[in-house]
Design an enzyme around this catalytic site. Sequence first.
Site, mmCIF file in Angstrom:
data_model
loop_
_atom_site.group_PDB
_atom_site.id
_atom_site.type_symbol
_atom_site.label_atom_id
_atom_site.label_comp_id
_atom_site.label_asym_id
_atom_site.label_seq_id
_atom_site.Cartn_x
_atom_site.Cartn_y
_atom_site.Cartn_z
ATOM 1 N N LYS A 1 0.816 -1.225 0.000
ATOM 2 C CA LYS A 1 0.000 0.000 0.000
ATOM 3 C C LYS A 1 0.852 1.279 0.000
ATOM 4 O O LYS A 1 2.059 1.225 0.233
ATOM 5 C CB LYS A 1 -0.939 -0.044 1.220
ATOM 6 N N PHE B 1 -14.899 3.970 7.721
ATOM 7 C CA PHE B 1 -13.534 4.219 7.257
ATOM 8 C C PHE B 1 -13.426 4.254 5.725
ATOM 9 O O PHE B 1 -12.342 4.416 5.193
ATOM 10 C CB PHE B 1 -12.583 3.155 7.819
ATOM 11 N N ARG C 1 -2.748 -14.138 3.954
ATOM 12 C CA ARG C 1 -3.385 -13.326 5.003
ATOM 13 C C ARG C 1 -2.724 -13.586 6.365
ATOM 14 O O ARG C 1 -2.564 -12.674 7.165
ATOM 15 C CB ARG C 1 -4.896 -13.573 5.037
ATOM 16 N N THR D 1 -5.783 -7.070 10.496
ATOM 17 C CA THR D 1 -6.067 -5.741 9.927
ATOM 18 C C THR D 1 -5.620 -4.626 10.880
ATOM 19 O O THR D 1 -5.057 -3.618 10.440
ATOM 20 C CB THR D 1 -7.601 -5.601 9.724
ATOM 21 N N ARG E 1 2.308 -6.756 8.678
ATOM 22 C CA ARG E 1 1.580 -5.552 9.108
ATOM 23 C C ARG E 1 2.077 -5.069 10.470
ATOM 24 O O ARG E 1 2.124 -3.867 10.729
ATOM 25 C CB ARG E 1 0.077 -5.829 9.162
ATOM 26 N N ASN F 1 -2.305 0.070 6.897
ATOM 27 C CA ASN F 1 -1.779 -1.195 7.412
ATOM 28 C C ASN F 1 -0.877 -1.916 6.411
ATOM 29 O O ASN F 1 -0.655 -3.108 6.488
ATOM 30 C CB ASN F 1 -2.914 -2.095 7.911
ATOM 31 N N HIS G 1 -2.367 -5.513 1.521
ATOM 32 C CA HIS G 1 -3.702 -6.063 1.251
ATOM 33 C C HIS G 1 -3.559 -7.536 0.897
ATOM 34 O O HIS G 1 -2.554 -7.938 0.306
ATOM 35 C CB HIS G 1 -4.344 -5.328 0.065
HETATM 36 N N1 LIG Z 1 -11.772 -0.303 11.686
HETATM 37 C C1 LIG Z 1 -11.035 0.204 10.694
HETATM 38 N N2 LIG Z 1 -10.531 1.457 10.797
HETATM 39 C C2 LIG Z 1 -9.793 1.990 9.806
HETATM 40 N N3 LIG Z 1 -9.508 1.365 8.637
HETATM 41 C C3 LIG Z 1 -9.968 0.102 8.487
HETATM 42 C C4 LIG Z 1 -10.763 -0.534 9.497
HETATM 43 N N4 LIG Z 1 -11.093 -1.778 9.075
HETATM 44 C C5 LIG Z 1 -10.532 -1.911 7.859
HETATM 45 N N5 LIG Z 1 -9.856 -0.796 7.491
HETATM 46 C C6 LIG Z 1 -9.112 -0.567 6.233
HETATM 47 O O1 LIG Z 1 -9.870 -1.131 5.168
HETATM 48 C C7 LIG Z 1 -9.128 -2.195 4.551
HETATM 49 C C8 LIG Z 1 -10.093 -3.256 4.110
HETATM 50 O O2 LIG Z 1 -10.750 -3.763 5.262
HETATM 51 P P1 LIG Z 1 -11.015 -5.317 5.451
HETATM 52 O O3 LIG Z 1 -12.035 -5.448 6.515
HETATM 53 O O4 LIG Z 1 -11.278 -5.934 4.108
HETATM 54 O O5 LIG Z 1 -9.640 -5.794 6.060
HETATM 55 P P2 LIG Z 1 -8.592 -6.831 5.535
HETATM 56 O O6 LIG Z 1 -9.308 -7.925 4.811
HETATM 57 O O7 LIG Z 1 -7.682 -7.203 6.642
HETATM 58 O O8 LIG Z 1 -7.767 -5.895 4.578
HETATM 59 P P3 LIG Z 1 -7.496 -6.005 3.026
HETATM 60 O O9 LIG Z 1 -8.862 -6.182 2.357
HETATM 61 O O10 LIG Z 1 -6.831 -4.679 2.693
HETATM 62 O O11 LIG Z 1 -6.591 -7.163 2.889
HETATM 63 C C9 LIG Z 1 -8.124 -2.628 5.626
HETATM 64 O O12 LIG Z 1 -6.992 -3.270 5.119
HETATM 65 C C10 LIG Z 1 -7.774 -1.290 6.247
HETATM 66 O O13 LIG Z 1 -6.873 -0.557 5.413
#
Ligand SMILES: Nc1ncnc2c1ncn2[C@@H]1O[C@H](COP(=O)(O)OP(=O)(O)OP(=O)(O)O)[C@@H](O)[C@H]1O
Length: 148
Positions: free
Chosen positions: A12, A61, A94, A100, A112, A122, A125
């Site tokens: 990212k 978010f 993952r 996350t 991360r 973070n 992805h």
């Molecule tokens: N509670 C939160 N506060 C702030 N940003 C968040 C939060 N939850 C998720 N995000 C952001 O949104 C992205 C997508 O959220 P998701 O729930 O899909 O998490 P993830 O599956 O761990 O991440 P990714 O899809 O990026 O691999 C996260 O990687 C993070 O950048």
Amino acid sequence: MSLTRYTLAIIKPDILEKQSKSIEKILSTIQEKFIIHEKKQLQLTIEQAEQFYSDHRGKFFYERLVCFMSRGPIIPLVLSEKNVNSSSSIKPWRDFIGPTHRDKAREINCLRGQFGTSDTKNAFHGSGSEKEAVDEIKFFFPDFKSDL
Ligand SMILES: Nc1ncnc2c1ncn2[C@@H]1O[C@H](COP(=O)(O)OP(=O)(O)OP(=O)(O)O)[C@@H](O)[C@H]1O
């Protein structure tokens, strides 16, 4: 190799903006466990980031995430786990990047935890399912073909 054997990873913008000296080290760390089949650097438009994260529309978010993901260059990667017995690379990747949320990620040894700076920034992805991986690979690498 079936397309579902792959996953889509993204390095990212927080890494490219503030920790660009770490990129070679990050890529070598990834290659200890995964094969990198495709890699490129690009910057998403706001519209492309909105499309990529459309499942999150409406979450608190979402706008912060879209703004962050389109504000600088990113490196999408198509990966597969080196372990030949593994039928999917989704969970291994993952697990490799970790949780996350920053505080949880810092509790364990994961990418991360090492490079993420907030819940949104973070650093990495990983596709959440095989269907998501296929769609996300097509999003960034429309010409990608599996080996078989
Ligand atoms: N509670 C939160 N506060 C702030 N940003 C968040 C939060 N939850 C998720 N995000 C952001 O949104 C992205 C997508 O959220 P998701 O729930 O899909 O998490 P993830 O599956 O761990 O991440 P990714 O899809 O990026 O691999 C996260 O990687 C993070 O950048």
